[in-house]
Scaffold this motif. Structure first.
Motif, mmCIF file in Angstrom:
data_model
loop_
_atom_site.group_PDB
_atom_site.id
_atom_site.type_symbol
_atom_site.label_atom_id
_atom_site.label_comp_id
_atom_site.label_asym_id
_atom_site.label_seq_id
_atom_site.Cartn_x
_atom_site.Cartn_y
_atom_site.Cartn_z
ATOM 1 N N TRP A 54 2.516 9.710 2.371
ATOM 2 C CA TRP A 54 2.672 8.282 2.679
ATOM 3 C C TRP A 54 3.331 8.070 4.042
ATOM 4 C CZ3 TRP A 54 7.440 6.184 3.611
ATOM 5 C CH2 TRP A 54 8.557 6.915 3.185
ATOM 6 N N SER A 69 4.701 13.766 -3.073
ATOM 7 C CA SER A 69 4.011 13.952 -1.797
ATOM 8 C C SER A 69 4.646 13.109 -0.691
ATOM 9 C CB SER A 69 2.540 13.586 -1.944
ATOM 10 O OG SER A 69 1.888 13.615 -0.678
ATOM 11 N N GLU A 116 0.825 -1.208 0.000
ATOM 12 C CA GLU A 116 0.000 0.000 0.000
ATOM 13 C C GLU A 116 0.863 1.263 0.000
ATOM 14 O OE1 GLU A 116 -3.316 0.097 2.743
ATOM 15 O OE2 GLU A 116 -3.347 -2.098 2.822
ATOM 16 N N GLU A 129 3.911 1.548 -1.173
ATOM 17 C CA GLU A 129 4.513 1.657 -2.502
ATOM 18 C C GLU A 129 3.513 2.236 -3.505
ATOM 19 O OE1 GLU A 129 6.842 -1.155 -5.814
ATOM 20 O OE2 GLU A 129 6.084 -2.012 -3.940
ATOM 21 N N GLY A 130 2.258 1.826 -3.381
ATOM 22 C CA GLY A 130 1.220 2.372 -4.258
ATOM 23 C C GLY A 130 1.031 3.865 -4.054
ATOM 24 N N LEU A 131 1.034 4.333 -2.816
ATOM 25 C CA LEU A 131 0.890 5.753 -2.535
ATOM 26 C C LEU A 131 2.061 6.555 -3.099
ATOM 27 C CD1 LEU A 131 -0.340 5.608 1.186
ATOM 28 C CD2 LEU A 131 -1.699 6.285 -0.806
ATOM 29 N N GLN A 132 3.268 6.002 -2.973
ATOM 30 C CA GLN A 132 4.444 6.706 -3.489
ATOM 31 C C GLN A 132 4.394 6.830 -5.007
ATOM 32 O OE1 GLN A 132 7.510 4.196 -1.811
ATOM 33 N NE2 GLN A 132 7.831 5.570 -0.057
ATOM 34 N N LYS A 133 3.960 5.764 -5.702
ATOM 35 C CA LYS A 133 3.879 5.796 -7.159
ATOM 36 C C LYS A 133 2.779 6.734 -7.626
ATOM 37 C CE LYS A 133 5.744 1.171 -8.071
ATOM 38 N NZ LYS A 133 5.448 -0.181 -8.608
ATOM 39 N N ALA A 134 1.682 6.787 -6.899
ATOM 40 C CA ALA A 134 0.558 7.635 -7.291
ATOM 41 C C ALA A 134 0.908 9.116 -7.166
ATOM 42 C CB ALA A 134 -0.667 7.307 -6.437
ATOM 43 N N ASN A 135 1.714 9.476 -6.190
ATOM 44 C CA ASN A 135 2.075 10.881 -5.989
ATOM 45 C C ASN A 135 3.519 10.968 -5.491
ATOM 46 O OD1 ASN A 135 2.104 13.630 -5.607
ATOM 47 N ND2 ASN A 135 0.224 13.696 -4.362
ATOM 48 N N PRO A 136 4.485 10.840 -6.426
ATOM 49 C CA PRO A 136 5.906 10.770 -6.041
ATOM 50 C C PRO A 136 6.407 11.979 -5.261
ATOM 51 C CG PRO A 136 5.592 10.162 -8.341
ATOM 52 C CD PRO A 136 4.295 10.735 -7.873
#
Length: 389
Positions: free
Chosen positions: A46, A43, A32, A34-41
């Motif tokens: 996370w 921000s 989860e 990793e998904g947040l980081q990819k969605a908004n690098p």
């Protein structure tokens, strides 16, 4: 910098749980994040989510730990980003604030092993069951447990583990407990040795939890625990002490293990010699004899220890017992026995039919006689009709 170290440490703990312990919760959190980081690098949201997920889904962080991390983050942001005010200066925390943050992060996050976030007790007892035949030496078991579980554990966590394993060793009987009782018992002793004053305090303050020792095998382990940790006896409940007294009254073996009840080793020595001399013949397991040997060695009481061996030998109840006792308790120490002790051995052989009628008696008697004659040239054997060489 401290905040960055804390966030990295939390990530590393999750990765270790995933890779070493196959922890499904840690896997899901990392996916989860990793998904947040990819969605908004760009921000850093996370980071907040990471702390929330760990606090909600694992046991790694206490409520106070989460609040301390949040306060650290606030001071970190104030220190890293300009805030327009009258002076246009960055926030600069004082030394006391910084020291407080460091202490809080060390105790609340950095020194905690990742295993705390899983069900540590279940993991531990499963590990002990898997490795029950692997660690034959206590030092190897202690090294394993310290490296994987006990290092940096808080005392309250160790207390909880001690209480739960106590129940498995002393208060439960089933197939699984019987299989793992020995390794669990050794673990109890290791935990006790890590901090005896704290465990003694636990035994005293929560004495009701430690009541209800089952008879037979559980009681046998209980006496061995008290023999190895004699200070524990004084903090037991009156119910447990009554159980101990009852067992001592009805078992010679438990009498031999009861030195923890006495104010001094000499008082115990006199008691046990009196019990031997006033009673009939008996068989004593070698594991108890070995424990007595180590006990007397700790108190530098070799002469008394040899007296005890002679007394045990003198009360041998069977030919096989007599053979074992001579081979283990007498023959290895023939040169160490005093003149009086050698005479007592001769008298014991003469007076006990299990000693002088056994098949190896003449051979054994010749060994004793040779050593006695070397020390006393005029010893009279004429009245000792059963001491035949």
């Amino acid at each position: 910098m401290l905040y960055s170290v804390v966030i990295c440490d939390l990530i590393y703990k999750l990765e270790e749980l995933r890779d070493v312990y196959n922890d499904s919760t840690a896997k899901k959190i990392l996916i989860e994040i990793e998904g947040l980081q990819k969605a908004n690098p760009k921000s850093s949201d996370w980071e907040n989510k990471l702390v929330e997920m760990i606090a909600d889904r694992t046991k790694l962080l206490e409520i106070s730990d989460v609040e301390n991390i949040n306060q650290l983050q606030k001071h970190r942001h104030l220190s890293a980003h300009p805030v327009l005010n009258q002076t246009s200066l960055l926030f600069k925390p004082n030394k006391e604030n910084v020291k407080s943050h460091i202490i809080n992060m060390l105790s609340g996050v950095l020194t905690k092993p990742p295993i705390l976030s899983t069900k540590i007790f279940s993991e531990l007892v499963n590990d002990l069951a898997t490795n029950r035949d692997r660690f034959s030496e206590d030092k190897d078991l202690k090294r394993f447990l310290s490296a994987k579980y006990f290092k940096n554990l808080r005392q309250e966590t160790l207390d909880d583990i001690f209480k739960k394993i106590w129940k498995l060793v002393f208060k439960l009987e089933n197939e699984e407990c019987d299989l793992n009782r020995e390794i669990n018992y050794r673990t109890i002793n290791i935990i006790f040795a890590l901090n005896p004053p704290e465990i003694l305090k636990l035994l005293k303050t929560e004495e009701a939890h430690f009541d209800g020792i089952l008879p037979k095998v559980c009681t046998n382990y209980f006496f061995n625990f008290l023999f190895d940790n004699p200070k524990a006896y004084n903090v037991l409940s009156e119910l447990n002490k009554a159980h101990v007294d009852h067992e001592i009254e009805n078992s010679l073996e438990f009498k031999f293990l009861s030195w923890f009840k006495f104010d001094s080793i000499m008082e115990y020595h006199e008691f046990i010699l009196s019990e031997i001399n006033d009673g009939g013949t008996f068989y004593l397991p070698m594991e108890i004899i070995h424990k007595l040997k180590e006990l007397y060695k700790d108190f530098n009481m070799k002469e008394k220890f040899l007296d005890l061996y002679i007394a045990i030998f003198a009360k041998s109840n069977l030919f096989d017992t007599a053979d074992r006792n001579f081979n283990q308790l007498i023959q290895p120490y023939l040169e160490d026995f005093s003149e009086g002790q050698l005479q007592n051995i001769v008298y014991a052989i003469n007076n006990n039919g299990q000693l002088h009628n056994r098949g190896l008696a003449r051979y054994s008697n010749r060994l004793v006689k040779a050593e006695l004659d070397r020390k006393i040239t005029d010893f009279k054997y004429s009245d000792l009709y059963n001491f035949r060489t």
